[in-house]
Design a protein around this motif. Structure first.
Motif, PDB file in Angstrom:
ATOM      1  N   MET A   1      -0.919  53.079  -5.482  1.00  0.00           N
ATOM      2  CA  MET A   1      -0.814  52.161  -4.300  1.00  0.00           C
ATOM      3  C   MET A   1       0.816  51.962  -4.200  1.00  0.00           C
ATOM      4  O   MET A   1       1.625  52.018  -5.141  1.00  0.00           O
ATOM      5  N   GLN A   2       1.315  51.455  -3.055  1.00  0.00           N
ATOM      6  CA  GLN A   2       2.544  51.000  -2.479  1.00  0.00           C
ATOM      7  C   GLN A   2       2.497  49.398  -2.789  1.00  0.00           C
ATOM      8  O   GLN A   2       1.448  48.551  -2.136  1.00  0.00           O
ATOM      9  N   MET A   3       3.586  49.062  -3.653  1.00  0.00           N
ATOM     10  CA  MET A   3       3.457  47.624  -3.695  1.00  0.00           C
ATOM     11  C   MET A   3       5.218  47.370  -3.378  1.00  0.00           C
ATOM     12  O   MET A   3       6.051  47.545  -4.242  1.00  0.00           O
ATOM     13  N   GLY A   4       5.496  46.565  -2.389  1.00  0.00           N
ATOM     14  CA  GLY A   4       6.960  46.361  -2.068  1.00  0.00           C
ATOM     15  C   GLY A   4       7.446  47.563  -1.853  1.00  0.00           C
ATOM     16  O   GLY A   4       7.089  48.642  -1.232  1.00  0.00           O
ATOM     17  N   ASP A   5       8.710  47.756  -2.503  1.00  0.00           N
ATOM     18  CA  ASP A   5       9.528  48.885  -2.735  1.00  0.00           C
ATOM     19  C   ASP A   5       8.940  49.975  -3.699  1.00  0.00           C
ATOM     20  O   ASP A   5       9.779  51.096  -3.891  1.00  0.00           O
ATOM     21  N   ARG A   6       8.162  49.539  -4.587  1.00  0.00           N
ATOM     22  CA  ARG A   6       7.602  50.696  -5.607  1.00  0.00           C
ATOM     23  C   ARG A   6       6.364  51.109  -5.253  1.00  0.00           C
ATOM     24  O   ARG A   6       5.463  50.743  -4.640  1.00  0.00           O
ATOM     25  N   TYR A   7       6.421  52.473  -5.568  1.00  0.00           N
ATOM     26  CA  TYR A   7       5.011  53.183  -5.716  1.00  0.00           C
ATOM     27  C   TYR A   7       4.387  53.325  -6.940  1.00  0.00           C
ATOM     28  O   TYR A   7       5.062  53.830  -7.901  1.00  0.00           O
ATOM     29  N   LEU A   8       3.204  52.586  -7.169  1.00  0.00           N
ATOM     30  CA  LEU A   8       2.644  52.390  -8.373  1.00  0.00           C
ATOM     31  C   LEU A   8       1.872  53.728  -8.593  1.00  0.00           C
ATOM     32  O   LEU A   8       0.718  53.865  -7.830  1.00  0.00           O
ATOM     33  N   ASP A   9       2.005  54.794  -9.541  1.00  0.00           N
ATOM     34  CA  ASP A   9       1.068  55.981  -9.640  1.00  0.00           C
ATOM     35  C   ASP A   9       1.492  56.357 -11.274  1.00  0.00           C
ATOM     36  O   ASP A   9       1.913  55.727 -11.960  1.00  0.00           O
ATOM     37  N   ARG A  10       0.722  57.540 -11.511  1.00  0.00           N
ATOM     38  CA  ARG A  10       0.748  58.129 -12.788  1.00  0.00           C
ATOM     39  C   ARG A  10       2.115  58.513 -13.270  1.00  0.00           C
ATOM     40  O   ARG A  10       2.526  58.004 -14.467  1.00  0.00           O
TER      41      ARG A  10
END
Length: 372
Positions: free
Chosen positions: A269-278
């Protein structure tokens, strides 16, 4: 959400390049299991469902070999619970309560499970509120003395037990807080030299009784960050499987000031300016992998997600967490066996549960844990 900072601290402090040497074997076994919350509450009257011999048999038969027992020290004290505890009362051990803890340890050993004793609430510190501490473990000598007293007591009781069967996990999720009795007050990592001082004092109190004791220290910043200041002390370290918190603690009121107004989690998921992934997870765990390669034992003492996280999102994210840990020889313990984080009776509304001897079994989660 701490991945970048943790990576920088860990990589610089330990100066170990993963490409510069082959992967080392973890000095700790790749234990897999669960936290048992029988003595997690400061008030014995408020304890969770009691772990039974049958529960431990299921854990063993499902292929697990480890249980962590987070204990609140007031749960095995005798004092007037109608008011705040005094520093003097922190030493008033209730032997019958200690015997009840020991009974659970002996039951787990009967089923071949390694037991890790942990002070989830220690004199002068707990990551959670719910009990008024009379002092601060990080700043007050009286608190440190009491902390060492408790660990010396446990070491004395188990001085003849092999470290293959039992370990001592010093303190759950250290942090420095402005107000020790307000879990939402401003917090920061414990200064490394302060954590080192506390860890040395407690480990000395343990090894005075049990010279070969296996001692584990939780990571700094609530278990998130490696502790380079402890790397030379013959103390293993324990990480966490809760990153990012938007997934692991979605809508959890004890972890969020405004739990009802959070973005719905996805993975990735995209959260703010960060992409949360593996890739983000791999960066987060890299310092822990480097710690293993430097010769320090590492285990993940807690992991999982609360029952408000959509089940498919939880399993997708948790599969990546477990794969990263397992690939690097790091074992884990799910936060609780029965309950909202557990594989039994989690209370999720989006799971097709399997009936299991009067319990509701999350078979998909169990299978994921077994395959790690």
């Amino acid at each position: 959400m701490l991945a970048a900072a943790v990576t920088a601290v860990g990589a610089n402090a330990l100066a170990v390049s993963p490409s510069a040497q082959p992967l080392a074997k973890n000095k700790l076994p790749k234990w897999k299991g669960f936290n048992l919350l029988d003595f997690f509450s400061p008030n014995p009257a408020g304890q969770r469902i009691k772990t039974t011999d049958e529960h431990l048999k299921w854990i063993r038969d499902w292929g697990f070999d480890f249980v962590r027992m987070p204990m609140a020290y007031p749960s095995y004290l005798k004092f007037d619970r109608s008011r705040n505890i005094t520093p003097e009362e922190v030493y008033q051990i209730d032997e019958q309560a200690v015997d009840r803890i020991d009974n659970l340890v002996q039951m787990a050993h009967k089923h071949g499970l390694h037991v890790s004793l942990n002070l989830h609430r220690a004199p002068g510190y707990c990551i959670n509120a719910g009990f008024h501490e009379p002092y601060n473990l990080w700043t007050d000598k009286a608190a440190l003395d009491a902390f060492c007293f408790h660990w010396n007591m446990w070491a004395k009781r188990y001085k003849n037990v092999s470290p293959k069967k039992l370990s001592f996990d010093l303190l759950n999720e250290p942090n420095m807080r402005e107000d020790m009795n307000d879990q939402h007050s401003k917090s920061s990592p414990v200064p490394g030299e302060v954590y080192r001082k506390v860890a040395i004092a407690a480990s000395n109190a343990i090894r005075k009784e049990h010279k070969k004791a296996l001692i584990i220290a939780d990571g700094n910043r609530g278990g998130s960050s490696v502790v380079p200041e402890l790397a030379d002390l013959n103390i293993a370290q324990s990480c966490r499987g809760y990153n990012p918190g938007i997934i692991s603690h979605y809508k959890a009121p004890w972890a969020n000031k405004d739990p009802e107004n959070l973005p719905e989690p996805h993975w990735p998921m995209q959260m703010g300016d960060r992409y949360l992934d593996r890739q983000m997870l791999e960066a987060f765990y890299q310092p822990w992998i480097e710690l293993v390669n430097s010769g320090v034992g590492v285990h993940c003492g807690e992991c999982g997600a609360w029952n408000k996280t959509p089940h498919d999102v939880f399993l997708a994210w948790f599969g990546d967490v477990l794969d990263i840990l397992s690939t690097n020889g790091i074992g884990f313990a799910l936060w609780e066996f029965i309950g909202s984080f557990g594989i039994l009776d989690s209370g999720r509304t989006d799971v097709a549960y399997e009936d299991w001897y009067g319990h509701k079994l999350d078979r998909k989660l169990l299978t994921l844990l077994q395959q790690a």
